[in-house]
Design a protein around this motif. Structure first.
Motif, PDB file in Angstrom:
ATOM      1  N   ALA A 115     122.830  25.605  35.526  1.00 28.30           N
ATOM      2  CA  ALA A 115     122.347  25.532  35.499  1.00 28.30           C
ATOM      3  C   ALA A 115     121.016  26.850  35.808  1.00 28.30           C
ATOM      4  O   ALA A 115     120.184  27.369  34.640  1.00 28.30           O
ATOM      5  N   CYS A 116     120.682  26.746  37.638  1.00 29.07           N
ATOM      6  CA  CYS A 116     119.807  28.022  37.541  1.00 29.07           C
ATOM      7  C   CYS A 116     120.179  29.314  36.823  1.00 29.07           C
ATOM      8  O   CYS A 116     119.174  30.253  37.322  1.00 29.07           O
ATOM      9  N   TYR A 117     121.571  30.230  37.268  1.00 32.32           N
ATOM     10  CA  TYR A 117     121.293  31.171  36.367  1.00 32.32           C
ATOM     11  C   TYR A 117     120.574  31.567  35.594  1.00 32.32           C
ATOM     12  O   TYR A 117     120.295  33.023  34.926  1.00 32.32           O
ATOM     13  N   ARG A 158     121.655  19.436  36.863  1.00 30.94           N
ATOM     14  CA  ARG A 158     119.974  19.281  36.415  1.00 30.94           C
ATOM     15  C   ARG A 158     119.462  19.427  37.764  1.00 30.94           C
ATOM     16  O   ARG A 158     120.677  19.044  38.521  1.00 30.94           O
ATOM     17  N   GLU A 159     118.702  20.845  37.844  1.00 27.59           N
ATOM     18  CA  GLU A 159     118.499  21.815  38.859  1.00 27.59           C
ATOM     19  C   GLU A 159     116.808  21.458  38.923  1.00 27.59           C
ATOM     20  O   GLU A 159     115.949  22.122  37.953  1.00 27.59           O
ATOM     21  N   PHE A 160     116.214  21.415  39.904  1.00 26.86           N
ATOM     22  CA  PHE A 160     114.797  21.975  40.549  1.00 26.86           C
ATOM     23  C   PHE A 160     114.733  23.369  40.620  1.00 26.86           C
ATOM     24  O   PHE A 160     115.888  23.172  41.848  1.00 26.86           O
ATOM     25  N   TYR A 238     119.333  27.094  49.643  1.00 25.43           N
ATOM     26  CA  TYR A 238     118.320  28.043  49.969  1.00 25.43           C
ATOM     27  C   TYR A 238     119.608  29.744  49.624  1.00 25.43           C
ATOM     28  O   TYR A 238     120.173  29.717  50.141  1.00 25.43           O
ATOM     29  N   HIS A 239     118.774  30.338  48.359  1.00 27.86           N
ATOM     30  CA  HIS A 239     119.567  31.661  48.063  1.00 27.86           C
ATOM     31  C   HIS A 239     118.823  32.631  49.095  1.00 27.86           C
ATOM     32  O   HIS A 239     119.438  34.372  48.269  1.00 27.86           O
ATOM     33  N   LEU A 240     118.362  32.792  50.297  1.00 30.32           N
ATOM     34  CA  LEU A 240     117.509  33.924  50.548  1.00 30.32           C
ATOM     35  C   LEU A 240     116.897  34.608  49.556  1.00 30.32           C
ATOM     36  O   LEU A 240     116.052  33.967  48.348  1.00 30.32           O
ATOM     37  N   GLY A 260     115.259  29.244  46.026  1.00 32.72           N
ATOM     38  CA  GLY A 260     116.027  27.773  46.574  1.00 32.72           C
ATOM     39  C   GLY A 260     116.461  26.750  45.394  1.00 32.72           C
ATOM     40  O   GLY A 260     115.609  26.962  44.470  1.00 32.72           O
ATOM     41  N   CYS A 261     117.001  26.163  44.621  1.00 32.33           N
ATOM     42  CA  CYS A 261     117.367  24.928  44.277  1.00 32.33           C
ATOM     43  C   CYS A 261     117.856  23.403  44.374  1.00 32.33           C
ATOM     44  O   CYS A 261     118.597  23.631  45.197  1.00 32.33           O
ATOM     45  N   VAL A 262     118.095  22.963  44.117  1.00 30.70           N
ATOM     46  CA  VAL A 262     118.174  21.320  44.210  1.00 30.70           C
ATOM     47  C   VAL A 262     118.839  20.931  42.907  1.00 30.70           C
ATOM     48  O   VAL A 262     118.810  21.004  41.814  1.00 30.70           O
TER      49      VAL A 262
HETATM   50 ZN    ZN Z   1     120.717  26.620  41.080  1.00 36.47          ZN
END
Ligand code: ZN
Ligand code: AMP
Length: 297
Positions: A115-117, A158-160, A238-240, A260-262
């Motif tokens: 989802a976060c992309y 679902r992501e934060f 954590y994606h730096l 970062g994402c959860v």
């Molecule tokens: Zn993500």
């Protein structure tokens, strides 16, 4: 004969496509309640809510680096562009059970694998000093052929997503390791926390996995989903500055934002709830029904 009880309650396995499921009312109610409970977890931070369709621009997935790491999971949308003659041949091939892929061409969209992309291309430019938090949800697709329902090809995520200064993003992610465990405990799901075990592709898989673990970039919380089966339900990442650099998301003059994402797998968490508490909602613990905003039966 049509089994209406099953249709109403069940997770409906597609008879013609492995790993594709429909759902009945009860499954959907629990998933909806779960989604609302997740909203409460970051309500105080007032995240920016964004919702996306299940497709992404092809360029976005290229920039995310997905072709390097998970090319085997990606599905690309194709469509027919030919003339009437080609159309007749296309239909003829399909009707005689032959391969009709030559009649379709690759389009400029792929099926979203996470989802976060979809979020990062919208954040190019300078972020406010405090960074930003986004609440995103999307249908996701991954070409993982499995006949067990915790591993679907299409599922909702679902992501934060938090973007900001390195230390802020890292400590937000670290705090989530604790918070996600508390959340799962409150749902009666007894989680275990471990470094992630992503199915990276090809010769670099061992290296990518070791470096992900060494840099402590990704952790997963697993719970029981079926008899003898535990599966990751929430990942804390954590994606730096990977996405900050790639999408030119800046903090201050020219430093790339860290991110970062959860990520919560909604179908997988719902399956875990049914596994833990049974098929009949009326026997579920009252505290769990309250948390999911489901009226007591
Ligand atoms: Zn993500
Ligand atoms: P990931 O991006 O791999 O960390 O996935 C985030 C979450 O999505 C996981 O923790 C799962 O809950 C869910 N998920 C990932 N893959 C699948 C799948 N094949 N079927 C159902 N849920 C999945």
């Amino acid at each position: 004969m049509l089994d209406q009880t099953h249709l109403r309650n069940g997770l409906l396995r597609d008879p013609e496509a492995v790993g594709v499921y429909g759902r009945g009312a009860t499954f959907d109610r629990v998933l909806t309640g779960l989604n609302a409970a997740i909203t409460g977890l970051e309500a105080a931070a007032q995240p920016v809510m964004l919702r996306f369709p299940p497709v992404l621009g092809r360029r976005t997935i290229e920039r995310c680096g997905y072709l390097h790491t998970f090319p085997h999971l990606l599905a690309t949308a194709y469509s027919f562009e030919g003339n009437s003659r080609a159309h007749a041949e296309f239909v003829e091939a399909a009707e005689s059970g032959n391969d009709w892929s030559p009649f379709q061409r690759m389009t400029d969209v792929v099926l979203t694998p996470a989802a976060c992309y979809a979020v990062y291309p919208h954040l190019s430019g300078a972020l406010p000093e405090a960074g930003v938090m986004v609440d995103v949800e999307s249908w996701c697709f991954r070409q993982e052929l499995s006949s067990t329902p915790e591993r679907m090809r299409a599922f909702r995520m679902r992501e934060f997503v938090r973007l900001g200064k390195p230390d802020e993003v890292r400590s937000w992610r670290d705090a989530w390791l604790e918070r996600a465990q508390e959340f799962l405990n409150s749902l009666g799901l007894a989680p275990s926390l471990a470094p992630a075990n992503d199915p990276f592709f090809g010769d670099s898989a061992a290296f990518l996995k070791a470096s992900q673990q060494e840099q402590e970039l990704k952790f997963e919380l697993s719970v029981g989903v079926l008899d003898g089966v535990r599966a990751a339900t929430i990942s804390c990442n954590y994606h730096l500055d990977h996405f900050g650099s790639m999408f030119d998301i800046r903090l201050g003059a020219d430093s790339a934002a860290h991110s970062g994402c959860v990520a919560f797998g909604l179908e997988r968490l719902t399956l875990a709830l049914f596994f833990a508490h049974g098929q009949n909602l009326s026997t579920w613990p009252a505290a769990v029904l309250d948390l999911l905003q489901l009226a007591h039966a």
